[in-house]
Each structure stands twice: as structure tokens, then as C-alpha cells.
Design a protein around this motif. Structure first.
Motif, PDB file in Angstrom:
ATOM      1  N   HIS A  83      26.622  -6.885   9.232  1.00 20.50           N
ATOM      2  CA  HIS A  83      26.685  -8.296   8.814  1.00 20.50           C
ATOM      3  C   HIS A  83      28.123  -8.768   8.573  1.00 20.50           C
ATOM      4  O   HIS A  83      28.376  -9.563   7.668  1.00 20.50           O
ATOM      5  CB  HIS A  83      25.826  -8.512   7.558  1.00 20.50           C
ATOM      6  CG  HIS A  83      26.037  -7.484   6.491  1.00 20.50           C
ATOM      7  ND1 HIS A  83      27.021  -7.581   5.535  1.00 20.50           N
ATOM      8  CD2 HIS A  83      25.383  -6.329   6.239  1.00 20.50           C
ATOM      9  CE1 HIS A  83      26.965  -6.534   4.734  1.00 20.50           C
ATOM     10  NE2 HIS A  83      25.981  -5.744   5.141  1.00 20.50           N
ATOM     11  N   ASP A  84      29.072  -8.313   9.401  1.00 17.21           N
ATOM     12  CA  ASP A  84      30.462  -8.753   9.240  1.00 17.21           C
ATOM     13  C   ASP A  84      30.910  -9.733  10.312  1.00 17.21           C
ATOM     14  O   ASP A  84      32.057 -10.168  10.319  1.00 17.21           O
ATOM     15  CB  ASP A  84      31.407  -7.548   9.211  1.00 17.21           C
ATOM     16  CG  ASP A  84      31.403  -6.746  10.522  1.00 17.21           C
ATOM     17  OD1 ASP A  84      30.575  -7.056  11.409  1.00 17.21           O
ATOM     18  OD2 ASP A  84      32.212  -5.805  10.639  1.00 17.21           O
ATOM     19  N   GLY A  85      30.011 -10.085  11.250  1.00 19.74           N
ATOM     20  CA  GLY A  85      30.383 -11.024  12.301  1.00 19.74           C
ATOM     21  C   GLY A  85      31.328 -10.453  13.343  1.00 19.74           C
ATOM     22  O   GLY A  85      31.944 -11.210  14.101  1.00 19.74           O
ATOM     23  N   LEU A  86      31.417  -9.120  13.417  1.00 17.49           N
ATOM     24  CA  LEU A  86      32.317  -8.471  14.367  1.00 17.49           C
ATOM     25  C   LEU A  86      31.596  -7.353  15.112  1.00 17.49           C
ATOM     26  O   LEU A  86      30.668  -6.739  14.584  1.00 17.49           O
ATOM     27  CB  LEU A  86      33.532  -7.875  13.640  1.00 17.49           C
ATOM     28  CG  LEU A  86      34.511  -8.858  13.008  1.00 17.49           C
ATOM     29  CD1 LEU A  86      35.502  -8.109  12.123  1.00 17.49           C
ATOM     30  CD2 LEU A  86      35.245  -9.677  14.063  1.00 17.49           C
ATOM     31  N   LEU A  87      32.060  -7.095  16.327  1.00 18.27           N
ATOM     32  CA  LEU A  87      31.615  -5.947  17.105  1.00 18.27           C
ATOM     33  C   LEU A  87      32.681  -4.859  17.022  1.00 18.27           C
ATOM     34  O   LEU A  87      33.875  -5.140  17.042  1.00 18.27           O
ATOM     35  CB  LEU A  87      31.415  -6.343  18.568  1.00 18.27           C
ATOM     36  CG  LEU A  87      30.329  -7.378  18.832  1.00 18.27           C
ATOM     37  CD1 LEU A  87      30.461  -7.929  20.251  1.00 18.27           C
ATOM     38  CD2 LEU A  87      28.955  -6.780  18.610  1.00 18.27           C
ATOM     39  N   ASP A  88      32.236  -3.613  16.936  1.00 20.49           N
ATOM     40  CA  ASP A  88      33.153  -2.482  16.989  1.00 20.49           C
ATOM     41  C   ASP A  88      33.152  -1.947  18.421  1.00 20.49           C
ATOM     42  O   ASP A  88      32.091  -1.621  18.966  1.00 20.49           O
ATOM     43  CB  ASP A  88      32.719  -1.379  16.023  1.00 20.49           C
ATOM     44  CG  ASP A  88      33.110  -1.697  14.587  1.00 20.49           C
ATOM     45  OD1 ASP A  88      32.980  -2.875  14.195  1.00 20.49           O
ATOM     46  OD2 ASP A  88      33.531  -0.773  13.868  1.00 20.49           O
ATOM     47  N   ILE A  89      34.332  -1.856  19.021  1.00 15.11           N
ATOM     48  CA  ILE A  89      34.469  -1.418  20.405  1.00 15.11           C
ATOM     49  C   ILE A  89      35.169  -0.057  20.415  1.00 15.11           C
ATOM     50  O   ILE A  89      36.239   0.108  19.821  1.00 15.11           O
ATOM     51  CB  ILE A  89      35.297  -2.417  21.239  1.00 15.11           C
ATOM     52  CG1 ILE A  89      34.802  -3.862  21.004  1.00 15.11           C
ATOM     53  CG2 ILE A  89      35.263  -2.040  22.705  1.00 15.11           C
ATOM     54  CD1 ILE A  89      33.365  -4.107  21.344  1.00 15.11           C
ATOM     55  N   VAL A  90      34.547   0.901  21.079  1.00 17.38           N
ATOM     56  CA  VAL A  90      35.115   2.247  21.205  1.00 17.38           C
ATOM     57  C   VAL A  90      35.275   2.552  22.690  1.00 17.38           C
ATOM     58  O   VAL A  90      34.291   2.547  23.440  1.00 17.38           O
ATOM     59  CB  VAL A  90      34.215   3.304  20.531  1.00 17.38           C
ATOM     60  CG1 VAL A  90      34.826   4.702  20.678  1.00 17.38           C
ATOM     61  CG2 VAL A  90      34.001   2.971  19.054  1.00 17.38           C
ATOM     62  N   ILE A  91      36.516   2.809  23.097  1.00 14.79           N
ATOM     63  CA  ILE A  91      36.818   3.090  24.503  1.00 14.79           C
ATOM     64  C   ILE A  91      37.371   4.500  24.593  1.00 14.79           C
ATOM     65  O   ILE A  91      38.461   4.785  24.078  1.00 14.79           O
ATOM     66  CB  ILE A  91      37.844   2.079  25.056  1.00 14.79           C
ATOM     67  CG1 ILE A  91      37.358   0.639  24.839  1.00 14.79           C
ATOM     68  CG2 ILE A  91      38.117   2.353  26.538  1.00 14.79           C
ATOM     69  CD1 ILE A  91      38.406  -0.417  25.148  1.00 14.79           C
ATOM     70  N   VAL A  92      36.621   5.384  25.222  1.00 15.47           N
ATOM     71  CA  VAL A  92      37.072   6.769  25.428  1.00 15.47           C
ATOM     72  C   VAL A  92      37.753   6.816  26.786  1.00 15.47           C
ATOM     73  O   VAL A  92      37.106   6.830  27.832  1.00 15.47           O
ATOM     74  CB  VAL A  92      35.906   7.755  25.330  1.00 15.47           C
ATOM     75  CG1 VAL A  92      36.379   9.184  25.615  1.00 15.47           C
ATOM     76  CG2 VAL A  92      35.269   7.690  23.945  1.00 15.47           C
ATOM     77  N   GLN A  93      39.091   6.847  26.754  1.00 17.49           N
ATOM     78  CA  GLN A  93      39.879   6.690  27.967  1.00 17.49           C
ATOM     79  C   GLN A  93      39.998   7.988  28.767  1.00 17.49           C
ATOM     80  O   GLN A  93      39.643   9.069  28.292  1.00 17.49           O
ATOM     81  CB  GLN A  93      41.273   6.177  27.599  1.00 17.49           C
ATOM     82  CG  GLN A  93      41.258   4.810  26.921  1.00 17.49           C
ATOM     83  CD  GLN A  93      42.582   4.119  27.040  1.00 17.49           C
ATOM     84  OE1 GLN A  93      42.751   3.214  27.853  1.00 17.49           O
ATOM     85  NE2 GLN A  93      43.545   4.544  26.221  1.00 17.49           N
ATOM     86  N   LYS A  94      40.498   7.826  29.990  1.00 15.70           N
ATOM     87  CA  LYS A  94      40.685   8.959  30.889  1.00 15.70           C
ATOM     88  C   LYS A  94      41.575  10.011  30.244  1.00 15.70           C
ATOM     89  O   LYS A  94      42.636   9.687  29.691  1.00 15.70           O
ATOM     90  CB  LYS A  94      41.300   8.476  32.196  1.00 15.70           C
ATOM     91  CG  LYS A  94      41.505   9.572  33.228  1.00 15.70           C
ATOM     92  CD  LYS A  94      42.114   8.983  34.497  1.00 15.70           C
ATOM     93  CE  LYS A  94      42.349  10.073  35.540  1.00 15.70           C
ATOM     94  NZ  LYS A  94      42.937   9.507  36.785  1.00 15.70           N
TER      95      LYS A  94
END
Length: 299
Positions: free
Chosen positions: A211-222
Motif C-alpha cells: 500500500h505504498d503506491g510503488l512497484l519494486d523492480i528487481v533486474i538480475v543482469q547478465k
């Protein structure tokens, strides 16, 4: 206003029979003098059907007795309505319930139905698809697709399929557009999280809030594939701080950031999942938060 319950039971969620659960729920509802209806989900049931069923039952509260896929259907059906959603978590992962602090034991979860509070809970859109937990591209979507084909459920099957897909995995090329910034990434997977986990307390986004109005994005890079388990384990343990993209691109194996929206160009058509269910992938994906989209009963 007198409460009326609609129990939505998914008979194939998780690994256990739901017969004893149904008897238990009937007894608890009758003891609490709450009118109730029981509805069993089917593979063909959708959010529109569920909304209509709740209207016919005059339900004030829809109680999902299933896993994350059934929760997704209910949250989609009752977004922007006054209907409360409760969860008796009996699925394989129970990601949203765990994130919300809902107990896994039915008797304790039912206490939340009776005595909990209503919390306005975020969801998000992935193009035209509704998501309220965690969606993703790449390796985790390949795992979701493989898991969906198995005849047995549970943590053991999920772990086995994760290992199989890990050894097959290759990075995909993505163009990523955040508000005010674009960058490229060759990544094994991208997770878009509203809740903090895949399920079973595998917390891929430790800072995520419902309920914080944000998305958490996790990018596991090469990276060298042998380094992926350690890099992901650091993320799961909460050792990675939230990044600004400028500090992370080209410098971090795992990028962890928060945003209300993003766009992804999925050039190589990496597989896609929505709340753990495989979904037909596309080249261009637009994602945006839906603040306070549904009413969830929480402790």
C-alpha cells in the motif's frame, strides 16, 4: 450492516483435499451467525462470473480459499468496489497472504476474517492484465510455465522446476523506460513486485509494500551463470539496498529500484507471467500501479 460471506474454494489449490476445510468454514460461519454461500472455482471461472455470483449472494465479503491465482481473480473482480476480500491461504506459495501477514493456519486466518481490519491494497496493470502480487519476465516466467504443466504441486516441485530452468537459462535483452530515464539491460529476469515475494517466503523484493503506491523492480543482469545463486541470495536476504539507476546500471549484478510505472521493450520475447500464471508474451509492455485498488482483510 450485516456481513454476508461468499467462500470461494479452489479444490485443486495446494496439495491437500478441501473437504475438511469446507466443513470447518461452515461450522465457523454458523457459530458466528454469519450468512454464507460456498462456491467452488473451476478453470473456466473468471472475474466477471465471480462478480456476478457475489452480487447474487449479496456478499459483503469474498473469502478466497486457494492460492495466488484465485486471489488474483478475486482482486480483479472486486477492484474499486466496497466488497472486502479475505484469504484462507491453501495454495502452493501464498505470496500475498504471507506479505500481508495473514496466518497460514485456517483457524487463525478465519480469526482475521472475523476480527481483522480492511486495508486499501495496491495492484498494477501489465498492459491489459491485472496483477496484485508479482509478475515477471525471463527465468521466473519460464519456471512458472514449467510448474503449471506439472501434475503435482508444492515447494518440492517448484524447486525442481527452478533448477531445471536455471540450467537452461540465457539472458534476454530489454529496453527499460522509467519516468524520466531510459536504459538497456541484458538480464536473466525482471520481477515487478507489489507484494514482496514469489511465495513460501522467497522475498525477492524485501522493501515492497502492498500500500505504498510503488512497484519494486528487481533486474538480475547478465553475469557468469555460476554467480547468479549468490547474487539472488543477497537480494532475497535483503542485503541489496534500493538503487538509483545511474548508480546501478553497469555496476551491479542486481538492480533494485522503486517506481510507479515503467515500460519494457521485450525484444527477444522473453516469457511472461502474471502473479505466477504463464501469460502470452509481447514485445512492448507497459506497467503502472493501481493505488488502493481493492479492500483486503488483514490482521
Amino acid at each position: 450492516m450485516k456481513r454476508t460471506l461468499l467462500f470461494l474454494i479452489n479444490p485443486i489449490a495446494g496439495t491437500r483435499s478441501k473437504q475438511s476445510l469446507e466443513v470447518y468454514l461452515k461450522c465457523k460461519a454458523e457459530a458466528a451467525e454469519l450468512p454464507y454461500t460456498i462456491l467452488h472455482s473451476t478453470p473456466k471461472m473468471d472475474a466477471h462470473f465471480l462478480l456476478h455470483a457475489a452480487e447474487e449472494a449479496n456478499a459483503t465479503d469474498v473469502i478466497v480459499c486457494g492460492g495466488d491465482g484465485t486471489v488474483n481473480m478475486a482482486a480483479k473482480a472486486f477492484q474499486n468496489t466496497k466488497t472486502n476480500i479475505g484469504i484462507i491461504p491453501v495454495g502452493s506459495g501464498n505470496g500475498l497472504a504471507r506479505c500481508a501477514g495473514i496466518p497460514l493456519k485456517p483457524r487463525n486466518a478465519f480469526d482475521v476474517i472475523l476480527n481483522g481490519k480492511v486495508q486499501a491494497t495496491d495492484a498494477f496493470k501489465v498492459n491489459d492484465h491485472f496483477s496484485c502480487m508479482l509478475s515477471g519476465l525471463g527465468l521466473d516466467a519460464a519456471v512458472a510455465a514449467s510448474f503449471a504443466k506439472q501434475t503435482t504441486r508444492g515447494l518440492y516441485t517448484y524447486t525442481t522446476q527452478t533448477l531445471i530452468q536455471f540450467f537452461k537459462a540465457n539472458p534476454y535483452h530489454f529496453n527499460i523506460e522509467l519516468p524520466g530515464l531510459c536504459f538497456h539491460s541484458d538480464a536473466f529476469f525482471i520481477s515487478i513486485a507489489n507484494s514482496n515475494q514469489f511465495g513460501n517466503n522467497v522475498t525477492i523484493a524485501p522493501m515492497a509494500s502492498l500500500h505504498d503506491g510503488l512497484l519494486d523492480i528487481v533486474i538480475v543482469q547478465k553475469m557468469v551463470k555460476a554467480g547468479i545463486p549468490l547474487a539472488v541470495m543477497k537480494q532475497l536476504r535483503g542485503n541489496n539496498k534500493l538503487h538509483t539507476v545511474a548508480d546501478a546500471v553497469g555496476k551491479q549484478n542486481v538492480i533494485y529500484l522503486q517506481t510507479p510505472s515503467l515500460k519494457i521493450v521485450n525484444k527477444q520475447l522473453a516469457p511472461l507471467h502474471i502473479d505466477g500464471d504463464p501469460c502470452e508474451t509481447v514485445k512492448e509492455i507497459e506497467i503502472k500501479i493501481l493505488p488502493g485498488a481493492f479492500r483486503l482483510l488483514v490482521p
